[in-house]
Design a protein around this motif. Structure first.
Motif, PDB file in Angstrom:
ATOM      1  N   THR A   2       0.665  -1.054   0.078  1.00 29.17           N
ATOM      2  CA  THR A   2       0.147   0.113  -0.086  1.00 29.17           C
ATOM      3  C   THR A   2       0.583   0.835  -0.035  1.00 29.17           C
ATOM      4  OG1 THR A   2      -2.045  -1.423   1.499  1.00 29.17           O
ATOM      5  CG2 THR A   2      -1.567   1.817   1.120  1.00 29.17           C
ATOM      6  N   SER A  41      -3.789  -0.033 -15.172  1.00 26.94           N
ATOM      7  CA  SER A  41      -5.202   0.339 -14.486  1.00 26.94           C
ATOM      8  C   SER A  41      -6.147   1.471 -14.830  1.00 26.94           C
ATOM      9  CB  SER A  41      -4.686   0.455 -12.918  1.00 26.94           C
ATOM     10  OG  SER A  41      -5.627   1.558 -12.163  1.00 26.94           O
ATOM     11  N   GLN A  68      -8.649   5.390  -3.199  1.00 28.24           N
ATOM     12  CA  GLN A  68      -6.776   4.416  -4.145  1.00 28.24           C
ATOM     13  C   GLN A  68      -7.318   3.315  -6.156  1.00 28.24           C
ATOM     14  OE1 GLN A  68      -9.146   3.746  -0.705  1.00 28.24           O
ATOM     15  NE2 GLN A  68     -10.488   2.024  -1.585  1.00 28.24           N
ATOM     16  N   ARG A 101      -5.755   0.695  -7.892  1.00 28.82           N
ATOM     17  CA  ARG A 101      -5.025  -1.088  -7.620  1.00 28.82           C
ATOM     18  C   ARG A 101      -4.169  -0.994  -8.987  1.00 28.82           C
ATOM     19  NH1 ARG A 101      -6.646  -5.476  -4.121  1.00 28.82           N
ATOM     20  NH2 ARG A 101      -6.591  -6.945  -4.561  1.00 28.82           N
ATOM     21  N   THR A 131       1.225  -7.132  -6.194  1.00 24.01           N
ATOM     22  CA  THR A 131      -0.368  -6.491  -6.207  1.00 24.01           C
ATOM     23  C   THR A 131      -0.218  -4.761  -5.497  1.00 24.01           C
ATOM     24  OG1 THR A 131      -1.820  -8.164  -6.318  1.00 24.01           O
ATOM     25  CG2 THR A 131      -2.810  -6.018  -5.432  1.00 24.01           C
ATOM     26  N   THR A 165      -1.611  -0.751  -3.904  1.00 22.13           N
ATOM     27  CA  THR A 165      -2.884  -0.228  -3.477  1.00 22.13           C
ATOM     28  C   THR A 165      -1.573   1.120  -3.635  1.00 22.13           C
ATOM     29  OG1 THR A 165      -4.244  -1.927  -2.826  1.00 22.13           O
ATOM     30  CG2 THR A 165      -4.731   0.453  -2.337  1.00 22.13           C
ATOM     31  N   GLN A 218     -12.922  -4.470  -3.938  1.00 16.36           N
ATOM     32  CA  GLN A 218     -11.742  -4.051  -4.336  1.00 16.36           C
ATOM     33  C   GLN A 218     -12.213  -2.532  -5.641  1.00 16.36           C
ATOM     34  OE1 GLN A 218      -9.303  -7.895  -5.625  1.00 16.36           O
ATOM     35  NE2 GLN A 218      -8.788  -7.722  -3.525  1.00 16.36           N
ATOM     36  N   ASN A 243     -11.328   0.313  -7.557  1.00 17.91           N
ATOM     37  CA  ASN A 243      -9.735   1.075  -8.626  1.00 17.91           C
ATOM     38  C   ASN A 243     -10.734   2.663  -9.169  1.00 17.91           C
ATOM     39  OD1 ASN A 243      -7.820   2.077  -9.899  1.00 17.91           O
ATOM     40  ND2 ASN A 243      -8.129   0.581 -11.533  1.00 17.91           N
ATOM     41  N   GLU A 249      -3.989  -6.463   2.187  1.00 18.79           N
ATOM     42  CA  GLU A 249      -4.783  -5.560   0.881  1.00 18.79           C
ATOM     43  C   GLU A 249      -5.693  -4.640   1.629  1.00 18.79           C
ATOM     44  OE1 GLU A 249      -6.148  -8.812  -2.222  1.00 18.79           O
ATOM     45  OE2 GLU A 249      -6.255  -9.542  -0.154  1.00 18.79           O
TER      46      GLU A 249
END
Length: 644
Positions: free
Chosen positions: A5, A29, A60, A62, A69, A71, A283, A285, A299
């Motif tokens: 993160t 992304s 955020q 992602r 991964t 964030t 989740q 994005n 996460e």
């Protein structure tokens, strides 16, 4: 695979959101790069943000990179929305601080740096806007080494440059020996950098232009190689709540970061005897999201189904919601222009309270008024727009007022007794002043022979259930330690609320005996400008009832550091900018509360009548001849049963 993160932080207009857009585009992304000035930035997707061209909410993105991964959290850069930034900082593994190559370190940059230090977040630096006229990256780097940290490591292109090896060797004898022998290899350099970055012993800095897409991707390549995370997925699930939102349908979304373990849909949590189940995991994005059935430690995600979780709370942990460093110093009354009853308007503000706990919106029953706590006037303007957009409420605000507090300067014992017919409770409280910024503390020194454990806990509960009013202006009490010395209940007659009455009366009776002090909020102020302005700067601080240290002078510049009341300096930024022609740097950071500079004036202005406060009285009630008799505070001690 690692979960990382990464937070993006900066003073407003340093290019933070543009940097984030470039990075998300490079990582596939997003399909198109947005622009703040074009009102189409991916992470500034709220209408309010696009209209104003500033980040208001921490959102955020992602993406995946080399099997890991990421964030990315884009945070507000305006001081009025800094509590939102602080909450996001608490869940970051690493931070990127963007500094403009033109403006350099600005007031809010220092606030950001101090918060990252407080929460121990490893940090990278990116000097942005190198394409702009007047850009001077080397000068900005020198200023950062002087004002933020000496341990800022400049990387030109890659971490295994010779200059990086020299930097490490200069600071470690073993590494120096290896370097001189030509044996300090790339693997060792990488390991050393990873360890020292994670321990906040060094801060990597690179440069570029986010707008021109220069240096952003190379910077991220270095960050990816030099950052490591490790989370325990086997341990019982824990997650910190850092944001609450309500979606278009009004359903509550609780955003959190998993600290350990795993979470699945239908997992349950218990809040004050109420059990709630996670009904959906999302989740995000930007504005888009995917639903998943489970998540694991590291996460960042949102859940539906939890209505009780509070921002700052660690789910699965034992702690209550944490307090935050940045606190509003202004309070404003909501002025509603419509046909609804104010209590209906209050229901909407309760929702806003959940999403922005620093608002601390309060309903004043006697006045039928709503008051909110805010960082500044821009926040009030945004609240007007939020109320219209989300709830179709037409509101404005009365002029914001400084939030004052009260404390005591002497140690006293407060006595409270509540004994109307068929009721009984008595409380003795030692009340002591403690250090500034300590808040309210409680110690139990009562023997179980005198008062049951349950009743002792009631006294403590009542001391913390609300902010208590001081005698001078009715402002909240702070910086006091309460010690429960003794008390008494009655097996037959003590009933619900009796100990609240006795506790409040003891508190108030103690205040009547004590020397009471009015406190006001202060800023730590730092001013930098051409040396010609030092006289004006010192004069202004003195006129504002502030104090300052001896100025630091160079041939061309002057720096003044001091402390000044918020009340006299809250509008100073515009004045300072005008007389320095916008070339000075002014940093105002909340420095806590201290003795009010104009106590008598504020007492007269507030016009608080301590004897007419509906919540409090300093007198006690004793039962005499089958009736409750009121005993004034100055006679109460002699009448107390525990002293006989």
């Amino acid at each position: 695979m690692m979960f990382k993160t990464i937070g993006i932080l900066a003073h407003v207009d340093a290019g933070k959101t543009t940097f984030s857009e470039q990075l998300l585009y490079h990582m596939d992304s997003i399909k198109e790069k947005g622009r703040v000035d074009n009102q189409d930035a991916h992470l500034d997707y709220h209408a309010l943000e696009r209209a104003r061209g500033i980040t208001i909410f921490a959102e955020q993105g992602r993406f995946q990179y080399e099997g890991d991964t990421y964030t990315l959290i884009d945070t507000p850069g305006h001081v009025d929305f800094s509590p939102e930034m602080e909450r996001a900082i608490r869940v970051m593994d690493y931070a990127i601080v963007i500094v403009s190559a033109v403006e350099g370190i600005q007031g809010h940059t220092e606030t950001v740096w101090q918060l990252l230090q407080k929460y121990n977040v490893p940090t990278f630096l990116f000097i942005n806007k190198t394409d702009r006229e007047g850009a001077n990256p080397q000068e900005v780097l020198a200023a950062m080494r002087q004002e933020l940290s000496e341990e800022i490591l400049w990387i030109e292109e890659d971490y295994h440059e010779e200059a990086v090896k020299e930097w490490l060797a200069e600071r470690d004898e073993q590494l120096l020996d290896l370097f001189l022998a030509g044996e300090l290899d790339e693997a060792m350099v990488k390991q050393q950098l990873q360890q020292q970055i994670a321990a906040r012993q060094l801060f990597v800095c690179m440069t570029g232009s986010a707008l021109k897409d220069e240096g952003v991707y190379p910077f991220f390549e270095q960050l990816a190689k030099l950052t490591m995370t490790s989370f325990d997925t086997i341990a019982p699930f824990q997650a910190e709540v850092f944001k609450i939102r309500h979606d278009a349908s009004g359903q509550r979304l609780t955003f959190m970061k998993a600290l350990q373990g795993r979470l699945q849909v239908r997992d349950a949590f218990t809040f004050d005897k109420t059990t709630e189940k996670v009904t959906e995991i999302r989740q995000y994005n930007g504005a888009k999201f995917e639903t998943v059935t489970s998540v694991e430690a590291g996460e960042v995600f949102a859940v539906k189904g939890l209505s009780q979780a509070a921002i700052g709370q660690v789910l699965g942990g034992t702690e209550d919601a944490v307090g935050f460093e940045l606190v509003p110093t202004l309070q404003a009354k909501v002025v509603y222009h419509g046909a609804l009853h104010m209590k209906e308007v209050w229901q909407q503000f309760r929702l806003l309270n959940e999403e922005e706990p620093s608002l601390r919106a309060i309903w004043q029953e006697q006045l039928q008024e709503i008051h909110v706590h805010v960082m500044g006037v821009i926040q009030l303007e945004v609240l007007v727009e939020v109320a219209k957009e989300r709830f179709n409420l037409a509101i404005t605000f009365a002029d914001p007022q400084i939030i004052y507090k009260e404390t005591i300067a002497s140690t006293v014992t407060g006595y409270g007794h509540f004994e109307p017919l068929k009721h009984y409770a008595e409380v003795h409280l030692l009340m002591e002043p403690i250090a500034r910024g300590s808040g309210i503390q409680f110690v139990n020194a009562c023997h179980a022979d005198h008062l049951s454990i349950g009743n002792m806990r009631l006294v403590e509960q009542h001391l913390f259930e609300r902010e208590h009013h001081g005698l001078l202006t009715g402002s909240a009490l702070t910086d006091m330690k309460f010690t429960l010395l003794t008390g008494r209940g009655h097996v037959e007659y003590t009933s619900g609320g009796d100990f609240r009455e006795a506790t409040f009366r003891a508190l108030r009776q103690g205040l009547e005996q004590a020397e009471n002090i009015l406190l006001e909020p202060y800023y730590d102020v730092k001013m930098k400008a051409a040396s010609d302005f030092i006289g004006r700067m010192m004069f202004d601080v003195q006129q504002a009832h502030g104090t300052f240290e001896p100025p630091v002078m160079t041939e061309t510049t002057a720096m003044l550091v001091g402390k000044v009341p918020v009340a006299t300096f809250m509008n100073y930024s515009a004045i300072f900018a005008a007389y320095t022609n916008g070339k000075g740097a002014l940093s105002l950071q909340f420095a806590g509360y201290d003795v009010c500079h104009n106590t008598e004036e504020i007492i007269a202005q507030k016009n608080y009548d301590k004897n007419a406060d509906p919540l409090y009285t300093s007198s006690s009630i004793f039962c005499k001849k089958g009736k409750g008799e009121v005993i004034p505070w100055d006679e109460a001690e002699q009448a107390m049963h525990c002293l006989k």
